[in-house]
Design an enzyme around this catalytic site. Structure first.
Site, PDB file in Angstrom:
ATOM      1  N   HIS A   1      -3.336  -5.397   1.726  1.00  0.00           N
ATOM      2  CA  HIS A   1      -2.597  -5.662   2.977  1.00  0.00           C
ATOM      3  C   HIS A   1      -2.591  -7.156   3.304  1.00  0.00           C
ATOM      4  O   HIS A   1      -3.423  -7.609   4.092  1.00  0.00           O
ATOM      5  CB  HIS A   1      -3.255  -4.896   4.132  1.00  0.00           C
TER       6      HIS A   1
ATOM      7  N   CYS B   1       0.823  -1.209   0.000  1.00  0.00           N
ATOM      8  CA  CYS B   1       0.000   0.000   0.000  1.00  0.00           C
ATOM      9  C   CYS B   1       0.863   1.267   0.000  1.00  0.00           C
ATOM     10  O   CYS B   1       1.502   1.555  -1.001  1.00  0.00           O
ATOM     11  CB  CYS B   1      -0.987  -0.075   1.163  1.00  0.00           C
TER      12      CYS B   1
ATOM     13  N   GLU C   1      -0.800  -8.668   5.239  1.00  0.00           N
ATOM     14  CA  GLU C   1      -0.519  -8.863   6.677  1.00  0.00           C
ATOM     15  C   GLU C   1      -1.791  -8.807   7.513  1.00  0.00           C
ATOM     16  O   GLU C   1      -1.757  -9.071   8.708  1.00  0.00           O
ATOM     17  CB  GLU C   1       0.512  -7.835   7.162  1.00  0.00           C
TER      18      GLU C   1
HETATM   19  N1  GLN Z   1      -3.903   6.170   1.123  1.00  0.00           N
HETATM   20  C1  GLN Z   1      -2.594   6.023   1.664  1.00  0.00           C
HETATM   21  C2  GLN Z   1      -1.581   6.846   0.887  1.00  0.00           C
HETATM   22  O1  GLN Z   1      -1.870   7.355  -0.153  1.00  0.00           O
HETATM   23  C3  GLN Z   1      -2.146   4.574   1.686  1.00  0.00           C
HETATM   24  C4  GLN Z   1      -3.033   3.780   2.584  1.00  0.00           C
HETATM   25  C5  GLN Z   1      -2.415   2.543   3.157  1.00  0.00           C
HETATM   26  O2  GLN Z   1      -1.191   2.360   3.170  1.00  0.00           O
HETATM   27  N2  GLN Z   1      -3.239   1.684   3.693  1.00  0.00           N
HETATM   28  O3  GLN Z   1      -0.491   6.979   1.328  1.00  0.00           O
END
Ligand code: GLN
Length: 208
Positions: A179, A84, A181
């Site tokens: 994610h 992410c 994890e």
């Molecule tokens: N929306 C976040 C970003 O742009 C990322 C979200 C996440 O890591 N769960 O940094």
């Protein structure tokens, strides 16, 4: 031959959900350490860059000694896994809004691409189970997730959700928009641990 001393996997612990990655590595019996300082990268088999808030993470990394240390870590061929926000930092191009990044994997990502109405959701995607093209379902948790809008040559798509790439790999960089994890399924972490162990074995035989 010397007994192989397995190097630890680092989990970048500047911000975000690093502890959950540690629990996955514990379940895989892979030794790991929280990384907060650039010098801690020196003796690691690989590094996980967790989710969180990429703008905040960028502030903690860019223009600090951590940035050249991460670039050197990657240049030495050591595996990095970004989830992410971690993937957003690793991507070559970032939009919505545009933001600088390390550019260590040739993909473009659009941040917060699923909109405010669906901040977070769980879904079933498909994982390419092996090189034969076989696929199997994989539970995925998306939290204010980015979308991968371009995959460069040399980047493999390992999993998809609704036909869109959500897990990608270049030579030494693995990136997930979701994610892994936060589910019970160890497959993605297992794949990363295998990348780290392969690097460890190569380093050990070079030292013989
Ligand atoms: N929306 C976040 C970003 O742009 C990322 C979200 C996440 O890591 N769960 O940094």
């Amino acid at each position: 031959m010397n007994a192989l001393r397995e190097r630890k996997i680092g989990v970048l612990a500047l911000q975000g959900d690093f502890a959950a990655h540690g629990r996955m590595l514990d379940r895989l019996h892979a030794a790991w350490v929280e990384v907060r300082k650039p010098e801690q990268l020196a003796d690691l088999a690989g590094l996980i860059m967790p989710g969180g808030e990429s703008t905040t993470l960028l502030k903690l990394i860019a223009s600090t000694p951590m940035e050249p240390a991460l670039r050197a870590f990657h240049a030495a061929g050591r595996p990095i896994f970004g989830t992410c926000a971690g993937l957003i930092l690793l991507a070559r191009d970032v939009t919505h809004p545009a933001q600088p990044s390390l550019g260590l994997i040739d993909v473009a990502v659009e941040r917060n691409a699923y909109g405010r109405q669906v901040d977070s959701f769980e879904a079933q995607g498909t994982l390419a189970a092996d090189n034969s093209g076989a696929e199997r379902p994989l539970e995925m948790v998306f939290i204010r997730a980015p979308r991968i809008t371009r995959v460069g040559p040399g980047v493999r798509v390992l999993a998809r959700h609704r036909d869109e790439p959500v897990l990608v790999q270049s030579a030494s960089v693995l990136g997930a928009t979701f994610h892994p994890e936060m589910t019970a399924d160890l497959t993605v972490h297992e794949a990363f641990v295998a990348m780290c162990r392969a690097g460890d074995e190569a380093a050990a035989s070079a030292a013989e």
